[in-house]
Design a protein around this motif. Structure first.
Motif, mmCIF file in Angstrom:
data_model
loop_
_atom_site.group_PDB
_atom_site.id
_atom_site.type_symbol
_atom_site.label_atom_id
_atom_site.label_comp_id
_atom_site.label_asym_id
_atom_site.label_seq_id
_atom_site.Cartn_x
_atom_site.Cartn_y
_atom_site.Cartn_z
ATOM 1 N N THR A 32 0.828 -1.208 0.000
ATOM 2 C CA THR A 32 0.000 0.000 0.000
ATOM 3 C C THR A 32 0.864 1.261 0.000
ATOM 4 O O THR A 32 0.606 2.210 -0.747
ATOM 5 C CB THR A 32 -0.958 -0.015 1.199
ATOM 6 O OG1 THR A 32 -1.743 -1.218 1.152
ATOM 7 C CG2 THR A 32 -1.870 1.191 1.188
ATOM 8 N N VAL A 33 1.915 1.291 0.831
ATOM 9 C CA VAL A 33 2.813 2.447 0.867
ATOM 10 C C VAL A 33 3.567 2.581 -0.458
ATOM 11 O O VAL A 33 3.732 3.699 -0.968
ATOM 12 C CB VAL A 33 3.789 2.359 2.068
ATOM 13 C CG1 VAL A 33 4.843 3.451 2.002
ATOM 14 C CG2 VAL A 33 3.009 2.448 3.377
ATOM 15 N N ALA A 34 3.988 1.490 -1.032
ATOM 16 C CA ALA A 34 4.671 1.535 -2.329
ATOM 17 C C ALA A 34 3.758 2.143 -3.394
ATOM 18 O O ALA A 34 4.206 2.941 -4.229
ATOM 19 C CB ALA A 34 5.128 0.142 -2.746
ATOM 20 N N ALA A 35 2.483 1.804 -3.350
ATOM 21 C CA ALA A 35 1.528 2.373 -4.307
ATOM 22 C C ALA A 35 1.387 3.877 -4.114
ATOM 23 O O ALA A 35 1.327 4.635 -5.093
ATOM 24 C CB ALA A 35 0.173 1.684 -4.168
ATOM 25 N N VAL A 36 1.357 4.337 -2.869
ATOM 26 C CA VAL A 36 1.270 5.779 -2.597
ATOM 27 C C VAL A 36 2.505 6.494 -3.129
ATOM 28 O O VAL A 36 2.411 7.560 -3.744
ATOM 29 C CB VAL A 36 1.101 6.056 -1.079
ATOM 30 C CG1 VAL A 36 1.286 7.527 -0.764
ATOM 31 C CG2 VAL A 36 -0.255 5.570 -0.601
ATOM 32 N N ASP A 37 3.678 5.900 -2.893
ATOM 33 C CA ASP A 37 4.935 6.505 -3.334
ATOM 34 C C ASP A 37 5.215 6.306 -4.827
ATOM 35 O O ASP A 37 6.086 6.959 -5.381
ATOM 36 C CB ASP A 37 6.112 5.927 -2.547
ATOM 37 C CG ASP A 37 6.292 6.584 -1.191
ATOM 38 O OD1 ASP A 37 5.587 7.576 -0.901
ATOM 39 O OD2 ASP A 37 7.152 6.117 -0.426
ATOM 40 N N GLY A 38 4.507 5.382 -5.447
ATOM 41 C CA GLY A 38 4.743 5.100 -6.864
ATOM 42 C C GLY A 38 6.081 4.434 -7.118
ATOM 43 O O GLY A 38 6.734 4.695 -8.127
ATOM 44 N N VAL A 39 6.483 3.573 -6.181
ATOM 45 C CA VAL A 39 7.763 2.866 -6.304
ATOM 46 C C VAL A 39 7.525 1.377 -6.132
ATOM 47 O O VAL A 39 6.513 0.952 -5.562
ATOM 48 C CB VAL A 39 8.787 3.355 -5.249
ATOM 49 C CG1 VAL A 39 9.066 4.849 -5.412
ATOM 50 C CG2 VAL A 39 8.333 3.048 -3.839
ATOM 51 N N PRO A 40 8.484 0.551 -6.590
ATOM 52 C CA PRO A 40 8.363 -0.893 -6.347
ATOM 53 C C PRO A 40 8.498 -1.200 -4.850
ATOM 54 O O PRO A 40 9.160 -0.469 -4.107
ATOM 55 C CB PRO A 40 9.531 -1.502 -7.108
ATOM 56 C CG PRO A 40 10.096 -0.420 -7.951
ATOM 57 C CD PRO A 40 9.640 0.881 -7.399
ATOM 58 N N VAL A 41 7.884 -2.270 -4.436
ATOM 59 C CA VAL A 41 7.937 -2.689 -3.032
ATOM 60 C C VAL A 41 9.370 -2.822 -2.543
ATOM 61 O O VAL A 41 9.703 -2.415 -1.431
ATOM 62 C CB VAL A 41 7.174 -4.023 -2.854
ATOM 63 C CG1 VAL A 41 7.416 -4.621 -1.486
ATOM 64 C CG2 VAL A 41 5.687 -3.818 -3.091
ATOM 65 N N ASP A 42 10.250 -3.351 -3.381
ATOM 66 C CA ASP A 42 11.635 -3.576 -2.943
ATOM 67 C C ASP A 42 12.451 -2.281 -2.854
ATOM 68 O O ASP A 42 13.593 -2.304 -2.399
ATOM 69 C CB ASP A 42 12.339 -4.615 -3.799
ATOM 70 C CG ASP A 42 12.392 -4.255 -5.275
ATOM 71 O OD1 ASP A 42 11.935 -3.160 -5.662
ATOM 72 O OD2 ASP A 42 12.900 -5.083 -6.051
ATOM 73 N N ALA A 43 11.868 -1.154 -3.232
ATOM 74 C CA ALA A 43 12.556 0.135 -3.096
ATOM 75 C C ALA A 43 12.339 0.757 -1.715
ATOM 76 O O ALA A 43 12.986 1.746 -1.373
ATOM 77 C CB ALA A 43 12.082 1.106 -4.177
#
Length: 90
Positions: A32-43
């Motif tokens: 969910t946080v990765a989606a907010v930030d627009g980055v891959p989960v592993d970032a």
């Protein structure tokens, strides 16, 4: 309906992601946080740096009486319930 913690009750969430009931809660938070930030989960930095992920998972395993858990991660206020992950600006 689960009540929201007082410190986020009047704030509008950046996003809210409903649980499918199968994904582990820590993974749901990071996704969910990765989606907010627009980055891959592993970032993202390890969630375990912000909260004990084993404890987080066990709190929402269906047997706990916890309504919600709120914590900070990556500059956001995260509120977790057994049904959803909600992300707020801090």
């Amino acid at each position: 309906m689960v009540s929201q913690p007082r410190h986020v009750r009047d704030k509008r969430p950046l996003t809210e992601s409903h649980s499918d009931g199968h994904e582990p809660v820590p993974h749901h938070v990071v996704r969910t946080v990765a989606a907010v930030d627009g980055v891959p989960v592993d970032a993202l930095p390890p969630l375990n740096d912000a909260v004990d992920t084993d404890a987080l998972a066990s709190l929402f395993d269906g047997e706990s009486a916890v309504e919600h858990l709120a914590f900070s991660y990556r500059g956001y206020r995260i509120v977790v319930t057994d049904e959803r992950v909600t992300v707020y600006e801090r």
